[in-house]
Enzyme design. Sequence first.
Site, PDB file in Angstrom:
ATOM      1  N   HIS A 186      44.107  32.423  43.140  1.00  0.00           N
ATOM      2  CA  HIS A 186      43.871  32.952  44.512  1.00  0.00           C
ATOM      3  C   HIS A 186      44.465  32.029  44.974  1.00  0.00           C
ATOM      4  O   HIS A 186      45.069  32.188  46.219  1.00  0.00           O
ATOM      5  CB  HIS A 186      42.414  33.290  44.661  1.00  0.00           C
ATOM      6  N   GLU A 407      43.562  47.883  37.076  1.00  0.00           N
ATOM      7  CA  GLU A 407      44.422  46.458  36.792  1.00  0.00           C
ATOM      8  C   GLU A 407      43.809  46.006  35.689  1.00  0.00           C
ATOM      9  O   GLU A 407      43.763  44.941  34.801  1.00  0.00           O
ATOM     10  CB  GLU A 407      44.174  45.331  37.719  1.00  0.00           C
ATOM     11  N   ASN A 430      49.090  41.277  38.125  1.00  0.00           N
ATOM     12  CA  ASN A 430      47.724  39.956  37.656  1.00  0.00           C
ATOM     13  C   ASN A 430      46.873  39.603  36.924  1.00  0.00           C
ATOM     14  O   ASN A 430      47.349  39.450  35.677  1.00  0.00           O
ATOM     15  CB  ASN A 430      47.290  39.240  39.281  1.00  0.00           C
ATOM     16  N   ASP A 431      45.645  41.106  36.633  1.00  0.00           N
ATOM     17  CA  ASP A 431      45.010  41.091  36.107  1.00  0.00           C
ATOM     18  C   ASP A 431      45.644  42.017  34.918  1.00  0.00           C
ATOM     19  O   ASP A 431      44.888  40.942  33.967  1.00  0.00           O
ATOM     20  CB  ASP A 431      43.943  41.332  36.205  1.00  0.00           C
ATOM     21  N   CYS A 475      50.580  46.260  43.133  1.00  0.00           N
ATOM     22  CA  CYS A 475      50.386  45.287  44.039  1.00  0.00           C
ATOM     23  C   CYS A 475      50.415  43.734  43.888  1.00  0.00           C
ATOM     24  O   CYS A 475      49.265  42.597  44.616  1.00  0.00           O
ATOM     25  CB  CYS A 475      49.166  45.294  44.940  1.00  0.00           C
TER      26      CYS A 475
HETATM   27  C1  PEP Z   1      46.329  41.953  40.813  1.00  0.00           C
HETATM   28  O1  PEP Z   1      45.223  41.898  39.354  1.00  0.00           O
HETATM   29  O2  PEP Z   1      47.995  42.293  40.259  1.00  0.00           O
HETATM   30  C2  PEP Z   1      45.639  42.067  42.786  1.00  0.00           C
HETATM   31  C3  PEP Z   1      46.222  42.269  42.977  1.00  0.00           C
HETATM   32  O3  PEP Z   1      44.414  41.971  42.445  1.00  0.00           O
HETATM   33  P1  PEP Z   1      44.035  40.223  42.279  1.00  0.00           P
HETATM   34  O4  PEP Z   1      45.180  39.073  42.580  1.00  0.00           O
HETATM   35  O5  PEP Z   1      42.861  40.066  44.022  1.00  0.00           O
HETATM   36  O6  PEP Z   1      42.348  39.985  41.754  1.00  0.00           O
HETATM   37 MG    MG Z   2      43.580  42.241  40.646  1.00  0.00          MG
END
Ligand code: PEP
Ligand code: MG
Length: 537
Positions: A186, A407, A430-431, A475
């Site tokens: 993050h 995700e 991402n996840d 996203c």
């Molecule tokens: C993701 O996991 O792609 C996402 C957008 O959520 P975060 O990055 O906040 O976990």
């Molecule tokens: Mg995520």
Amino acid sequence: MGEVTLKGVSAAPGVVAGAAVVLDHRATRDKRVVSPAERRDEAKRAVEALRLVASDLETIGGELRDAGRRDEAEIVETGVLIALDPQLTARVELLVTERGMHAADALWEAADHTALELSQVGDPTLALRADDVRSVGRRAAGRAAGTNPLASGGVLIANTLGPADVAELAPKVTGIALAAGGVTSHAAIVARSLGLPMVVGLGDGLGQVADGQEVVVDGDLGVLVANPGPERAASARAHAEAIRTARALAIERSAEPARTMDGRRIRVLANASTIAELEEATRQGAEGVGLMRTELLFLDAAAWPSLGEQVACFRPVLERLVGRTATVRIFDFGGDKTPPFLRGIAARGVEVLLDAPDALRIHLRALLEAAEGTELRILVPMVTTADQVRAIHRLLDRPVVVGAMIETPAAAENARAIARESDFLSIGTNDLTQLVLGLDREQSRKAPVLDVRVLRLVAEAMRAGNETGIPVDVCGEAASDARAMRVMVGLGADELSVAAARVGQVRQWIRELDYATCREESGKLLHEAGHASGERV
Ligand code: PEP
Ligand code: MG
């Protein structure tokens, strides 16, 4: 000394040259003992350094508060109390007067000692405070040594950083280089949002970089160069200038729609959780917010926040979105976003919330209240089943648009059932990437979203959304990666939600795309990759 190049991994694009601001190693340890006659003055200097740090932090906290960044202000202001703590002061004085330590070393030592005590109490909230104490010690030592990193600004060098650190330091920092860290941590996400070049995974060699030394952080190539030659420094400056020009162009074209050459309209939204990000995204033409990470505002919380606390935090951001899309994700606690009061939990995202129904009801009420007047879309994180989305719908006492994050591998596999319960889907690459490939989000050196195992699940979710007739958003970071975003568009994404600093660039890329070609390319990619790995895609 000639150039020294350290290889790491790019975590946020861009190139910057500047003086290193070393955060957590003692570059200037002074082993000499202060003579008894000088100790009183040296102790005074040490205490004065703590007072100066308190005042620095108070100023920064005030600036953040004035900018409406209350959450970040509070984090910074905790440091004021620590710097003025009588016990810490007494410990510093003792180290100078009795052991003859220099002010800077006494400050490091006392802060370390206090931090160690806090981390050994067994209370997770206090353990977290330990890092804050070290951070105050580090700053005060810098002040005593005559360097104030926050005053001069520069390229931040550290072992690791949390998202709060980046947000706090961002006003003065021009780039970031970390010995450890991952590209989807993050802290990296916050850096990308703010347009700060960042390289992670530089290893122990980073410990050799001294405070004030000239460095270049190349977030495009993933390297740090210490003592850059004149040519490299000039090229870094030219690159930074080119980025400034591209940003100006993005702002100039912010009113033009993002449409592919063959006419497919893609909405570009922003991943924004703070006013600073929202303002930058809007300047670059974002059509609203596609992901507000509400949990980032409460990472230090000692308990579930009250209705009033939440409204006070969310309203300043959301009131700027009146009449526009505001996709607000409900708290995604767990994993690397676990506040002290939830330490030790195994669950993540919606599961944590469904386990605390009273807190969830208050959270939803706060969001509805704070988002009054916006085109609110509630986004549910870490969904694994359609039932979870249904449960959120049921808890809302009026019709609200509710979408599911895809995700987790389970969500992608259940995408059809989840799509039937949802008003939109949002793919969190991402996840998804990390979970499918079994990588550690903090430490992973790259996020290969185009791996066929991930891509297959992304395609599955896109199909489910498209066939159900609901919009599909991406996203995760793939939405703003030059290569991956083409594939996402080709697979059928209706919306891309990207870091604030990337909005203009992504809108421009869309204008240069041919949708039909993207479809063909992504189809081929799935087919070929599936073929190569012997899997059916
Ligand atoms: C993701 O996991 O792609 C996402 C957008 O959520 P975060 O990055 O906040 O976990
Ligand atoms: Mg995520």
